[in-house]
Design an enzyme around this catalytic site. Sequence first.
Site, mmCIF file in Angstrom:
data_model
loop_
_atom_site.group_PDB
_atom_site.id
_atom_site.type_symbol
_atom_site.label_atom_id
_atom_site.label_comp_id
_atom_site.label_asym_id
_atom_site.label_seq_id
_atom_site.Cartn_x
_atom_site.Cartn_y
_atom_site.Cartn_z
ATOM 1 N N HIS A 1 0.855 -1.177 -0.072
ATOM 2 C CA HIS A 1 -0.005 0.162 0.014
ATOM 3 C C HIS A 1 0.844 1.211 0.130
ATOM 4 C CE1 HIS A 1 -2.240 -3.162 2.465
ATOM 5 N NE2 HIS A 1 -3.575 -2.443 1.926
ATOM 6 N N ASP B 1 2.322 2.162 3.431
ATOM 7 C CA ASP B 1 3.584 0.971 3.833
ATOM 8 C C ASP B 1 4.680 1.586 3.736
ATOM 9 O OD1 ASP B 1 1.106 -0.620 4.288
ATOM 10 O OD2 ASP B 1 1.636 -1.850 2.444
HETATM 11 C C1 XLS Z 1 -7.490 -6.548 4.163
HETATM 12 C C2 XLS Z 1 -7.233 -6.717 3.055
HETATM 13 C C3 XLS Z 1 -6.018 -5.840 2.600
HETATM 14 C C4 XLS Z 1 -6.021 -5.882 1.311
HETATM 15 C C5 XLS Z 1 -5.106 -4.820 0.523
HETATM 16 O O1 XLS Z 1 -8.327 -7.349 4.813
HETATM 17 O O2 XLS Z 1 -6.947 -8.057 2.724
HETATM 18 O O3 XLS Z 1 -4.898 -6.190 3.148
HETATM 19 O O4 XLS Z 1 -5.305 -7.099 0.520
HETATM 20 O O5 XLS Z 1 -5.589 -3.558 0.808
#
Ligand code: XLS
EC number: 5.3.1.5
Length: 411
Positions: A99, A102
């Site tokens: 993200h 991140d």
């Molecule tokens: C949350 C999601 C997230 C997505 C990306 O539950 O899995 O991690 O994969 O935003």
Amino acid sequence: MTYFPNVGKISFSGNSLKSDLSFRYYNPDEVIAGKTMKDHLRFSVAYWHTFTQDGSDPFGSGTMIRPWNHLKGMDLAKARVEAAFEFFEKLGNPYFCFHDRDIAPEGDTLRETNKNLDVIVSMIKDYMKTSHVKLLWNTANMFTNPRFVHGAASSCNADVFAYAAAQVKKALEIAKELGAENYVFWGGREGYESLLNTDMKFEQENMARFFHMAIDYAKEIGFEGQFLIEPKPKEPTKHQYDFDAATTIAFLKTYDLDKDFKLNLEANHATLAGHTFEHEIRVARIHGLLGSLDANQGDPLLGWDTDEFPTDLYATTLTMYEVLKNGGLGKGGLNFDAKPRRSSFMPDDLFYSHIAGMDSYALGLKVANRLIEDRVFDDFIEERYSSYKEGIGAEIVSDRSSYHISINRCF
Ligand code: XLS
Ligand code: NI
Ligand code: NI
């Protein structure tokens, strides 16, 4: 500086298992059904779980011991990039995902936030030049900042919609810059808490507008990655609009988005929706919309997204069965949207847990391939529907291009 001094390059040792830090089943170059394991599985490391999670939960603070814990701000962000690329080289995963939030901290303004991103993105780009690792997908985190309290594209506040659009614009530029194979939308807060204060139709129309804006901008800048939506039924919202594969496909078709989007399905989200992972994959596959997979597992006894590393061999086998039947994942891959448990707090546990996930999927792939080669289910299924091969059955399905059959044919 090395961040994981106890760990060398992880290699395949097979059943002889010379070391716990080696693969028992994942042999990247082994060819199965005409393709290497590496190309079948397309493993990806999730930046957020591996390099930013601290192990905190709603009842306790962080437990993870990490060599970058003493750093802050941009220094922390840079150290994480260094650690990440050391980790990727040692583990041998071909892909990673992140993200925007991140990889770099938010500044006080959008401009400052984007400047932080520029610094880290160019650092990542440099590392990628000499590394084997590619970007499977990136995404915009439109759920952590308090501004997204009512959602992003589905927010009741137009300024928030606009801010989210600006965030996605930047994220798409990053996708293009780093050559991402896909771009993901996970709408963690795109949903509602109460129908009594919600205009559901308006919110969903706004989401559709938002996705069309993203498609148009991708075309404008020449980003050719695959757009993906990741369904999840709930958590953090009570009801998320992209509930499951079937709901999301209906949304995509309703708003003329199904030519530009596919699905990124996650095992734990399937569990939360009351489905198995293979159910979700089958639904996407029969509609030609299987894009990519977030490989993890939930705990059937817990009602939330625990994001465990996948170790259930029945599940990995049935997942790979669907993937093989789909002819592979195309631009997609198996992204470990998974984290070591809170009690596995040592840095090396990051390797052990990824090895467990990779081996579980490698074995799943091998078993699934045998099931297909031996036609274990195919013959059985063919037999089960054999009444449609002759007589009235053949009559009913005689024109496969049309569903309009006169009822008189059944007399
Ligand atoms: C949350 C999601 C997230 C997505 C990306 O539950 O899995 O991690 O994969 O935003
Ligand atoms: Ni996910
Ligand atoms: Ni999830």
